[in-house]
Scaffold this active site. Structure first.
Site, PDB file in Angstrom:
ATOM      1  N   LEU A  84      34.075  -0.088  73.029  1.00 46.66           N
ATOM      2  CA  LEU A  84      34.626  -0.545  74.309  1.00 46.66           C
ATOM      3  C   LEU A  84      33.608  -0.298  75.401  1.00 46.66           C
ATOM      4  CD1 LEU A  84      38.107   1.193  74.579  1.00 46.66           C
ATOM      5  CD2 LEU A  84      37.618  -1.053  73.682  1.00 46.66           C
ATOM      6  N   CYS A  85      33.432  -1.261  76.284  1.00 46.87           N
ATOM      7  CA  CYS A  85      32.599  -1.014  77.460  1.00 46.87           C
ATOM      8  C   CYS A  85      33.338  -0.024  78.375  1.00 46.87           C
ATOM      9  CB  CYS A  85      32.323  -2.305  78.212  1.00 46.87           C
ATOM     10  SG  CYS A  85      31.481  -2.017  79.771  1.00 46.87           S
ATOM     11  N   VAL A  86      32.657   1.050  78.705  1.00 51.28           N
ATOM     12  CA  VAL A  86      33.323   2.116  79.456  1.00 51.28           C
ATOM     13  C   VAL A  86      33.761   1.650  80.845  1.00 51.28           C
ATOM     14  CG1 VAL A  86      31.136   3.101  80.298  1.00 51.28           C
ATOM     15  CG2 VAL A  86      33.172   4.529  80.185  1.00 51.28           C
TER      16      VAL A  86
END
Lengths: 129, 122
Positions: free
Chosen positions: A81-83
């Site tokens: 997941l992109c933070v």
């Protein structure tokens, strides 16, 4: 598979499982690619796609996060997941920590990992709404 | 060692979809920060991103174009727009917020094919 071309894919998923068919299509594509001997270097969840990682309160056969977890466990997929996208949607804390909302097999990462994987891949596919 | 790849981001979304514009720019910058050539193509409703900024800001929207103006510092190589997409929406190339290379619809496939990675932002 004799003589077949084996490819390395990076998959980017931009849509939540609730808004469009895109995430489920990506899931089906990955299953088909793995079944045909291809490699999935990274599954990167961006934009509303990060919602695929959220554990559903109503887990059933339509619970895509559970199916992602199972696929990752079975094939050793890297589900990232992109933070910053996850922070914007309240899935992780301001410090980028999991708040217990993420299904097993997902991990928090960043765009640098996506760029790095793109450099190693033969194909980059984006599934969007 | 990984060789450099040339990226193109194809923007097809209007500026009315929440944080997507900011996240698109984040992704562009991530690629540029790794010193890979980056181009941007505005297509279909994506050309609304090039509309005069004050119109969007008056509607409480955050346009992409002012952010794109800063991208030359990050080596974003070329910003292009499809001519027909502009014409279908009665947008004049002269009224856009930044200079773009105009591509005819028939030129777009070959132009995109000149890149190693095409990222759709739809």
């Amino acid at each position: 598979m004799v003589g077949a071309l084996i490819m390395k894919f990076v998959i980017q998923i931009d849509a939540s499982p609730h808004e469009a068919q895109a995430a489920n299509t990506a899931y089906q594509f990955i299953k088909a690619a793995l079944a045909n001997g291809h490699h999935i270097l990274l599954v990167f969840f961006y934009y509303d796609g990060v919602c695929n990682a959220q554990v559903s309160s109503f887990a059933g056969k339509d619970d895509l996060s559970g199916r992602w977890s199972a696929l990752a466990r079975e094939h050793g997929l890297d589900l990232v997941l992109c933070v910053s996208a996850a922070q914007r949607r309240g899935l992780v804390s301001a410090e980028g920590k999991d708040q217990g909302l993420l299904a097993p097999g997902f991990r928090i990462g960043g765009l640098g990992q996506w760029v790095d994987a793109c450099l190693k891949a033969d194909r980059i596919l984006t599934f969007t709404s | 060692m990984n060789h450099s790849k040339c990226f193109v981001f194809v923007v097809r979304q209007p500026p009315f979809r929440g944080d997507r514009t900011v996240e698109l720019v984040d992704q562009l910058l991530a690629v540029a920060a790794f010193d890979h050539p980056v181009d941007v193509l505005f297509l279909d409703d994506g050309v609304w991103q090039l509309q005069a900024a004050h119109v969007l800001e008056g509607a409480g929207l955050r346009p992409l174009a002012p952010l794109l103006r800063t991208l030359e510092f990050y080596d974003v190589r070329e910003v292009a727009a499809e001519h027909e997409s502009l014409a279908e929406r009665a947008l004049s190339p002269d009224g856009l917020v930044l200079p773009v290379r105009l591509l005819a619809r028939s030129e777009v496939p070959a132009w995109i094919a000149g890149h190693d990675v095409a990222v759709g932002c739809g």
